[in-house]
Design a protein around this motif. Sequence first.
Motif, PDB file in Angstrom:
ATOM      1  N   UNK A 254      42.463  48.660  40.785  1.00  0.00           N
ATOM      2  CA  UNK A 254      41.793  49.865  41.282  1.00  0.00           C
ATOM      3  C   UNK A 254      40.310  49.826  40.994  1.00  0.00           C
ATOM      4  N   UNK A 255      39.930  49.308  39.830  1.00  0.00           N
ATOM      5  CA  UNK A 255      38.503  49.228  39.498  1.00  0.00           C
ATOM      6  C   UNK A 255      37.781  48.241  40.393  1.00  0.00           C
ATOM      7  N   UNK A 256      38.422  47.114  40.678  1.00  0.00           N
ATOM      8  CA  UNK A 256      37.792  46.108  41.537  1.00  0.00           C
ATOM      9  C   UNK A 256      37.637  46.632  42.957  1.00  0.00           C
ATOM     10  N   UNK A 257      38.627  47.360  43.449  1.00  0.00           N
ATOM     11  CA  UNK A 257      38.593  47.891  44.813  1.00  0.00           C
ATOM     12  C   UNK A 257      37.964  49.279  44.897  1.00  0.00           C
ATOM     13  N   UNK A 258      37.360  49.729  43.813  1.00  0.00           N
ATOM     14  CA  UNK A 258      36.645  51.011  43.768  1.00  0.00           C
ATOM     15  C   UNK A 258      37.526  52.172  44.212  1.00  0.00           C
ATOM     16  N   UNK A 259      38.708  52.228  43.635  1.00  0.00           N
ATOM     17  CA  UNK A 259      39.641  53.307  43.952  1.00  0.00           C
ATOM     18  C   UNK A 259      39.881  54.217  42.749  1.00  0.00           C
TER      19      UNK A 259
END
Length: 472
Positions: A254-259
Amino acid sequence: MFGSPVTVPSYSPHLRRSGSRPVFLDLGSSELGKSSEEHFQHQRELNEMKSGSLPLHATSLMPSPIFLWRFKVLLFLIWGFGCCKIGWDSVMRMSADLRDLFLYEAFLYYNPLLLVTLMVWLWGVNLWVFAQSTVNYAKIFDLDQDHLTHREIWKCATWMTIIVPTSMTAYLYLYSHGEVSLAASQPVLLYAAVVMILIFPFEIFYLSSRYYFLRTLWRIILPLQAITFSDFFLADILTSMAKVLSDLERSVCRMVNRQVATIAWFEADSVCGSHSITIPLVLVLPYMCRFFQCLRQYRDTKEKTTLLNALKYSTAVPVIFLSALKYHVFPDRWTNIYRPLWLLSSVINSLYSFYWDVTRDWDLSGFSRIFKFSKPHICSSLLYGRSWVYFWVIGSNLILRCTWTYKLSAHLRHNYITVFTIMALEILRRFQWIFFRVENEWNKMMKTSMELPMGDIPKEEEKLLGSSNHTV
């Protein structure tokens, strides 16, 4: 006049100690007195300060250790109450339809670190009990002289207990008050700080212990060398933390995909959602590492029991992947075919793991004792030779092994409170497993060291006594 003795008042700086005899100075010969008396008194005070003996009036100003401990406990309780109050008010600000999703997302980010904190606390308890008993855990794990003791482990756990809930409270507060970008930064900063502390290459934050942990993790992932006890011991603990690793993967995804601080991940087509194939792969990773460790042990020792142990870890693979099939097949097909297979594989995995714990890891063929304590202690009076301890450990281990499949099954994870409770109980089961496993390994080491090569003794005697073919 000038030659008469004058009594110095009690507030005079010449009175170095309270309660000492009155000091008389001859003002006419003051220059001579200061060169001898005061110099000697000053030197004596410096020596006393270096040796740790402070004057009475200075000692009375220092707080007692009990007072400091109570003050720290009071601050900790005030901090805990403040976090609970702010977190509860922040949750109540959310609407009822978004509250569950909001808490589910918060638990996704923070329950892995909360459970790791619990594991660190319990590991400190393990080391404390080992220190009270005759079990030399430093020798078992091949630790150096600078290894962390239970006090240092508890110190690390205390800081983790403060930092992780504080970050979670800030996340809840900022999210509920509309500061979405600031709320999203809280778990990111926390995870980044944990990684930086682990890989920090300077002689702070217990450098040798951190690198020992990282080296052991590397040996678990790539078992290219001979397997040591610390290698498969930590790998066994990681099997209990499989759901923690899965949540860590989802959080990083989620952090990598900005979610972060959104509910887009809950959708079916999300890369970090329930349909992600990465979830079962991460869940099965600790079991596969342990599986390959057993194969490596068989290559080195040729013991067939290591193959049976490898079979035990392989039984967790069908549990994980059959559960993940629910999101990739039709509901009728899951209910009629894959769900019965999942239940059967769950029963096999639970019973097989329970049998191996009792008979192999613990070697509880006879209920004789639990620990041999080196000195009288509350643990010795409660645990030594008590049969109820064994019945409790065996019974609770069987029950918690049956809930083993709940945390491994992807289709049962949406009730975050229940999953968090099951994961905490699994950590408690592993905590009590450690006592028996480490003690059993210590007993094996002591038995091996006490066994003498009796076959070599007659050979030595033959060398000394057999050459008696001489004449007197």
